[in-house]
Scaffold this active site. Structure first.
Site, short mmCIF file in Angstrom:
data_model
loop_
_atom_site.label_atom_id
_atom_site.label_comp_id
_atom_site.label_asym_id
_atom_site.label_seq_id
_atom_site.Cartn_x
_atom_site.Cartn_y
_atom_site.Cartn_z
N PRO A 191 -8.04 12.08 4.50
CA PRO A 191 -6.92 11.56 5.30
C PRO A 191 -5.58 11.95 4.68
CG PRO A 191 -7.97 9.79 4.05
CD PRO A 191 -8.81 11.01 3.86
N GLN A 206 -8.61 6.75 10.12
CA GLN A 206 -8.41 5.83 9.01
C GLN A 206 -7.48 4.70 9.46
OE1 GLN A 206 -5.88 6.54 5.61
NE2 GLN A 206 -7.62 6.27 4.22
N TYR A 219 -2.05 -0.10 -0.42
CA TYR A 219 -1.69 -0.67 0.87
C TYR A 219 -2.33 -2.07 0.99
CZ TYR A 219 0.23 3.90 1.28
OH TYR A 219 0.97 5.03 1.01
N ARG A 269 -12.52 3.11 1.96
CA ARG A 269 -11.90 3.91 0.89
C ARG A 269 -11.32 2.99 -0.18
NH1 ARG A 269 -7.31 8.70 0.81
NH2 ARG A 269 -8.74 10.19 -0.11
N GLY A 313 -8.27 16.15 -5.85
CA GLY A 313 -7.94 17.41 -6.51
C GLY A 313 -9.13 18.27 -6.87
C1 PHB Z 1 1.65 8.81 1.82
O1 PHB Z 1 2.10 8.91 2.95
O2 PHB Z 1 2.29 9.14 0.82
C2 PHB Z 1 0.31 8.25 1.63
C3 PHB Z 1 -0.33 7.67 2.70
C4 PHB Z 1 -1.59 7.14 2.53
C5 PHB Z 1 -2.20 7.20 1.31
C6 PHB Z 1 -1.57 7.78 0.24
C7 PHB Z 1 -0.32 8.31 0.41
O3 PHB Z 1 -3.40 6.66 1.14
#
Ligand code: PHB
Length: 371
Positions: free
Chosen positions: A29, A104, A186, A233, A304
């Site tokens: 994602p 997601q 989040y 996740r 990565g």
């Molecule tokens: C981001 O937009 O920087 C971002 C979004 C979702 C993620 C990680 C980074 O899980």
């Protein structure tokens, strides 16, 4: 699908719950901030994902489950009819191109700003603890604001938003499933980890309490669409978005064990390779191997990985599949390039977020490949 007993590689088919994958090269994602009016995916979104339909599975960019869930400009939602309808076009485009796609589902919690909130209210969080740092509002950088701690009796409605979004995704939009975003700082991750959750009700304190929000979401979404269309996740050691936990190994082992009774389609863990921006910080424990051993279902790693790293990871049984982010931005036909040892195109970072087709749908596929 019979699973081979030989050592799997990136091209061994894999079943994730109800979803049959022809290969194990999964598209991770990635936020691309190109949603249109009303935070709807656009025709360009459909083209972008359809171009990447040869991925074993596409996991879309994080998608809002309700109107308090947004924290970045132009990220899509799946809580209005217009958004759901627009996702239907994305799902159809990917399916027509022969692919599989789950969306997601996220709520950003404290990683937001009154500018993104209904009536300019404070963002929601388990506890009133502001993230250190700044966020991009679309009009510049602003410090993360102080969030408002959710009342206990507000939590069931948030759980329902995830279940309603999952229903819209699977039954109305025709997506193949959903990934519950419980990683990267989040909202759900803010509940899971003790740096951001200092609640004293049944959603805070012990690890059992901290994972209650996630488990209630899984119960509700599984009831709505079936656990075999749901992945989760986690990022146990990630520090992105000012996250941390006092003891990630035992805490996330408990959380992982609590996932087992659901028989989910998969668990997707981010533990970046050395040097990756999602790598555990210097001296922090690595926990992915322990979670792999504890989880009784398909396990995806991210962070990565090169093709060589991924091959070694699958050969050693450290994961069943690997997800790739940036390589999929600039190589729409990444599985073919891996299979044929073709060179990879470099992604242009300046066009990751926002903008137009440039840096989004204009990366070419290989036209022909030497046999
Ligand atoms: C981001 O937009 O920087 C971002 C979004 C979702 C993620 C990680 C980074 O899980």
């Amino acid at each position: 699908m019979p699973q081979s007993t030989d050592t799997p590689d990136l091209f061994t088919p894999l079943r994730l719950g109800a979803i049959e994958l022809p290969n194990r090269v999964i598209m991770a994602p990635m936020t691309r901030s190109r949603a249109g009016a009303g935070n709807c995916p656009t025709e360009l979104t459909a083209d972008y994902y359809a171009q990447r339909a040869s991925a074993g599975l596409i996991i879309t960019e994080a998608t809002q489950v309700c109107d308090t869930a947004q924290g970045y400009p132009n990220t899509p939602g799946i809580h209005t009819d217009a958004q759901t309808h627009a996702w239907r076009a994305v799902a159809e485009a990917v399916h027509t191109a022969g692919g599989r796609i789950v969306t997601q589902l996220w709520h950003v919690g404290r990683i937001s700003h009154p500018l993104f909130q209904p009536n300019g209210a404070a963002p929601l969080a388990p506890s009133a603890i502001a993230a250190k740092g700044q966020l991009y509002t679309g009009a510049g950088m602003e410090p993360f604001p102080m969030p408002r701690a959710l009342e206990t009796d507000e939590i069931p409605a948030l759980v329902r938003h995830f279940a309603d979004a999952a229903k819209r995704a699977v039954f109305d939009a025709g997506l193949d499933g959903v990934e519950i975003h419980a990683a990267n700082g989040y909202l759900i991750d803010q509940f899971l980890r003790d740096r951001t959750n200092i609640r004293s009700d049944r959603y805070g304190g012990s690890v059992e309490n901290r994972c209650r929000f996630l488990l209630e979401i899984l119960e509700a979404t599984a009831h709505a669409v079936g656990a075999d269309r749901i992945g989760v996740r986690l990022s146990p050691t990630g520090v992105f978005n000012d996250m941390g936990d006092s003891d990630p190994l035992p805490h996330f082992l408990s959380i992982t064990q609590a996932l087992n009774p659901f028989s989910l389609a998969y668990l997707h863990v981010i533990e970046g390779r050395p040097g990756h921006h999602m790598a555990p910080p210097e001296g922090a424990p690595h926990v992915a191997a322990a979670l792999r051993a504890a989880f009784k279902g398909p396990f995806i790693l991210n962070g990565g990985y090169s093709r060589t790293d991924a091959d070694a990871t699958l050969a050693k049984g450290e994961a069943d599949a690997v997800s790739f982010g940036e390589p999929f931005i600039s190589n729409p036909d990444l599985p073919l390039r891996f299979r044929t040892d073709a060179p990879l195109a470099e992604a242009d970072r300046n066009s990751y977020y926002g903008g137009t087709a440039k840096g989004y749908t204009d990366y070419p596929a290989l036209e022909s490949v030497a046999a």
